[in-house]
Design a protein around this motif. Structure first.
Motif, PDB file in Angstrom:
ATOM      1  N   PRO A   7       9.911 -52.650  32.915  1.00  0.00           N
ATOM      2  CA  PRO A   7      10.206 -51.501  32.041  1.00  0.00           C
ATOM      3  C   PRO A   7      11.713 -51.252  31.861  1.00  0.00           C
ATOM      4  N   LYS A   8      12.503 -51.536  32.877  1.00  0.00           N
ATOM      5  CA  LYS A   8      13.955 -51.357  32.751  1.00  0.00           C
ATOM      6  C   LYS A   8      14.532 -52.387  31.782  1.00  0.00           C
ATOM      7  N   ILE A   9      14.018 -53.598  31.840  1.00  0.00           N
ATOM      8  CA  ILE A   9      14.454 -54.629  30.888  1.00  0.00           C
ATOM      9  C   ILE A   9      14.058 -54.215  29.478  1.00  0.00           C
ATOM     10  N   ALA A  10      12.836 -53.725  29.311  1.00  0.00           N
ATOM     11  CA  ALA A  10      12.372 -53.285  27.983  1.00  0.00           C
ATOM     12  C   ALA A  10      13.232 -52.139  27.460  1.00  0.00           C
ATOM     13  N   LYS A  11      13.596 -51.213  28.328  1.00  0.00           N
ATOM     14  CA  LYS A  11      14.443 -50.091  27.930  1.00  0.00           C
ATOM     15  C   LYS A  11      15.807 -50.587  27.465  1.00  0.00           C
ATOM     16  N   PHE A  12      16.384 -51.524  28.215  1.00  0.00           N
ATOM     17  CA  PHE A  12      17.664 -52.121  27.808  1.00  0.00           C
ATOM     18  C   PHE A  12      17.527 -52.783  26.441  1.00  0.00           C
ATOM     19  N   ARG A  13      16.497 -53.595  26.266  1.00  0.00           N
ATOM     20  CA  ARG A  13      16.316 -54.321  25.006  1.00  0.00           C
ATOM     21  C   ARG A  13      16.146 -53.372  23.825  1.00  0.00           C
ATOM     22  N   GLU A  14      15.469 -52.251  24.058  1.00  0.00           N
ATOM     23  CA  GLU A  14      15.250 -51.273  22.991  1.00  0.00           C
ATOM     24  C   GLU A  14      16.542 -50.528  22.647  1.00  0.00           C
ATOM     25  N   LYS A  15      17.237 -50.045  23.649  1.00  0.00           N
ATOM     26  CA  LYS A  15      18.400 -49.183  23.411  1.00  0.00           C
ATOM     27  C   LYS A  15      19.701 -49.945  23.172  1.00  0.00           C
ATOM     28  N   PHE A  16      19.758 -51.190  23.616  1.00  0.00           N
ATOM     29  CA  PHE A  16      21.004 -51.951  23.522  1.00  0.00           C
ATOM     30  C   PHE A  16      20.782 -53.327  22.902  1.00  0.00           C
ATOM     31  N   ALA A  17      19.972 -53.379  21.861  1.00  0.00           N
ATOM     32  CA  ALA A  17      19.666 -54.666  21.234  1.00  0.00           C
ATOM     33  C   ALA A  17      20.930 -55.420  20.826  1.00  0.00           C
ATOM     34  N   SER A  18      21.931 -54.712  20.366  1.00  0.00           N
ATOM     35  CA  SER A  18      23.160 -55.364  19.913  1.00  0.00           C
ATOM     36  C   SER A  18      23.998 -55.890  21.082  1.00  0.00           C
ATOM     37  N   TYR A  20       5.530 -55.404  41.655  1.00  0.00           N
ATOM     38  CA  TYR A  20       6.785 -54.642  41.612  1.00  0.00           C
ATOM     39  C   TYR A  20       7.591 -55.036  40.376  1.00  0.00           C
ATOM     40  N   CYS A  21       7.653 -56.313  40.094  1.00  0.00           N
ATOM     41  CA  CYS A  21       8.412 -56.779  38.925  1.00  0.00           C
ATOM     42  C   CYS A  21       7.776 -56.300  37.632  1.00  0.00           C
ATOM     43  N   GLN A  22       6.452 -56.321  37.559  1.00  0.00           N
ATOM     44  CA  GLN A  22       5.754 -55.896  36.351  1.00  0.00           C
ATOM     45  C   GLN A  22       5.885 -54.400  36.105  1.00  0.00           C
ATOM     46  N   TYR A  23       5.797 -53.595  37.160  1.00  0.00           N
ATOM     47  CA  TYR A  23       5.754 -52.143  36.994  1.00  0.00           C
ATOM     48  C   TYR A  23       7.095 -51.443  37.138  1.00  0.00           C
ATOM     49  N   ILE A  24       8.061 -52.071  37.791  1.00  0.00           N
ATOM     50  CA  ILE A  24       9.355 -51.429  38.020  1.00  0.00           C
ATOM     51  C   ILE A  24      10.471 -52.128  37.251  1.00  0.00           C
ATOM     52  N   PHE A  64      21.296 -56.935  33.678  1.00  0.00           N
ATOM     53  CA  PHE A  64      22.659 -57.358  33.364  1.00  0.00           C
ATOM     54  C   PHE A  64      22.770 -58.850  33.065  1.00  0.00           C
ATOM     55  N   LYS A  65      21.815 -59.653  33.510  1.00  0.00           N
ATOM     56  CA  LYS A  65      21.817 -61.076  33.146  1.00  0.00           C
ATOM     57  C   LYS A  65      21.568 -61.264  31.648  1.00  0.00           C
ATOM     58  N   GLU A  66      21.023 -60.249  30.987  1.00  0.00           N
ATOM     59  CA  GLU A  66      20.748 -60.331  29.548  1.00  0.00           C
ATOM     60  C   GLU A  66      21.881 -59.795  28.679  1.00  0.00           C
ATOM     61  N   VAL A  67      22.920 -59.253  29.284  1.00  0.00           N
ATOM     62  CA  VAL A  67      24.001 -58.627  28.522  1.00  0.00           C
ATOM     63  C   VAL A  67      24.992 -59.674  28.033  1.00  0.00           C
ATOM     64  N   ASP A  68      25.248 -59.651  26.737  1.00  0.00           N
ATOM     65  CA  ASP A  68      26.227 -60.560  26.147  1.00  0.00           C
ATOM     66  C   ASP A  68      27.597 -60.282  26.760  1.00  0.00           C
ATOM     67  N   GLY A  69      28.271 -61.315  27.190  1.00  0.00           N
ATOM     68  CA  GLY A  69      29.583 -61.175  27.808  1.00  0.00           C
ATOM     69  C   GLY A  69      29.541 -61.176  29.325  1.00  0.00           C
ATOM     70  N   PHE A  74      24.171 -49.134  32.479  1.00  0.00           N
ATOM     71  CA  PHE A  74      23.823 -48.719  33.842  1.00  0.00           C
ATOM     72  C   PHE A  74      23.199 -47.323  33.854  1.00  0.00           C
ATOM     73  N   PHE A  75      23.799 -46.392  33.119  1.00  0.00           N
ATOM     74  CA  PHE A  75      23.300 -45.020  33.135  1.00  0.00           C
ATOM     75  C   PHE A  75      21.975 -44.861  32.389  1.00  0.00           C
ATOM     76  N   VAL A  76      21.627 -45.784  31.540  1.00  0.00           N
ATOM     77  CA  VAL A  76      20.344 -45.717  30.835  1.00  0.00           C
ATOM     78  C   VAL A  76      19.220 -46.347  31.654  1.00  0.00           C
ATOM     79  N   ILE A  77      19.529 -47.386  32.434  1.00  0.00           N
ATOM     80  CA  ILE A  77      18.451 -48.131  33.105  1.00  0.00           C
ATOM     81  C   ILE A  77      18.112 -47.620  34.509  1.00  0.00           C
ATOM     82  N   HIS A  78      18.802 -46.591  34.986  1.00  0.00           N
ATOM     83  CA  HIS A  78      18.425 -45.989  36.261  1.00  0.00           C
ATOM     84  C   HIS A  78      18.609 -44.476  36.149  1.00  0.00           C
ATOM     85  N   ASP A  79      18.152 -43.750  37.158  1.00  0.00           N
ATOM     86  CA  ASP A  79      18.248 -42.293  37.152  1.00  0.00           C
ATOM     87  C   ASP A  79      19.484 -41.857  37.933  1.00  0.00           C
ATOM     88  N   PRO A  80      20.556 -41.463  37.233  1.00  0.00           N
ATOM     89  CA  PRO A  80      21.778 -41.066  37.916  1.00  0.00           C
ATOM     90  C   PRO A  80      21.731 -39.636  38.457  1.00  0.00           C
TER      91      PRO A  80
END
Length: 187
Positions: free
Chosen positions: A170-181, A163-167, A27-32, A82-88
């Motif tokens: 990947p969540k940051i990468a997923k955010f960047r891929e799916k929510f680049a805009s 923990y940061c590298q493996y957990i 969330f620190k990477e999210v515009d706004g 939120f729903f993309v970066i964790h398992d709801p």
């Protein structure tokens, strides 16, 4: 009330989806988004410590408090991320983190947030976006207790930790891929 009025209007979202280090880093990477604070909510003890929450006896969830500009990012946008970066669909568990402190939960700070969260979960359920039922709880926000200082900016300060590298990464990468805009410019 969490929302301010006028040209500098801000709102607050509180989300729990496993380890708060992961949510904070994304969330620190999210515009706004203006600030993200790791902490604890939903328990029975005032001012809990990390160790008390990790032991699982306080009823708190690890969560993040997100202050955002609704003119730049909507509450629904934050929930979609939120729903993309964790398992709801995983009850009281995210990966190897097990216990109610790692539950998937949305702590609504207003009736509007409550209805937005309910509508989105209903929409996702009808669209069958997940192979299992969504177990994310929606609760009214109570007191949010900021975590100890060493938990703030944890990923940024510990990117080489396994923990940061493996957990987290990947969540940051997923955010960047799916929510680049939705990514903060220059971030």
């Amino acid at each position: 009330m969490t929302k301010t009025e006028g040209p500098a209007a801000r709102d607050t979202a509180i989300l729990a989806g496993g380890c708060f280090w992961c949510l904070e880093a994304v969330f620190k990477e999210v515009d706004g988004v203006e600030s993200v604070t790791s902490g604890y909510i939903g328990g029975r003890l005032d001012a809990p410590t990390y160790r008390q929450v990790c032991d699982g006896g306080t009823g708190h969830a690890e969560a993040v408090q997100i202050v955002f500009d609704p003119a730049l990012v909507s509450y629904r946008d934050l929930l979609e991320i939120f729903f993309v970066i964790h398992d709801p669909t995983s009850l009281n568990r995210q990966g190897n983190d097990i216990g109610t402190q790692y539950r998937s939960a949305i702590f609504a700070t207003s009736d509007e947030q409550l209805h937005t969260a309910l509508d989105l979960i209903e929409h996702m359920g009808e669209a069958r976006l997940y192979p299992s039922a969504i177990v994310t709880k929606i609760e009214r926000a109570g007191t949010f207790w900021p975590a100890e200082d060493d938990h703030h900016d944890y990923y940024a300060k510990n990117t080489d930790q396994p923990y940061c590298q493996y957990i987290v990464a990947p969540k940051i990468a997923k955010f960047r891929e799916k929510f680049a805009s939705r990514r903060r410019r220059g971030g």
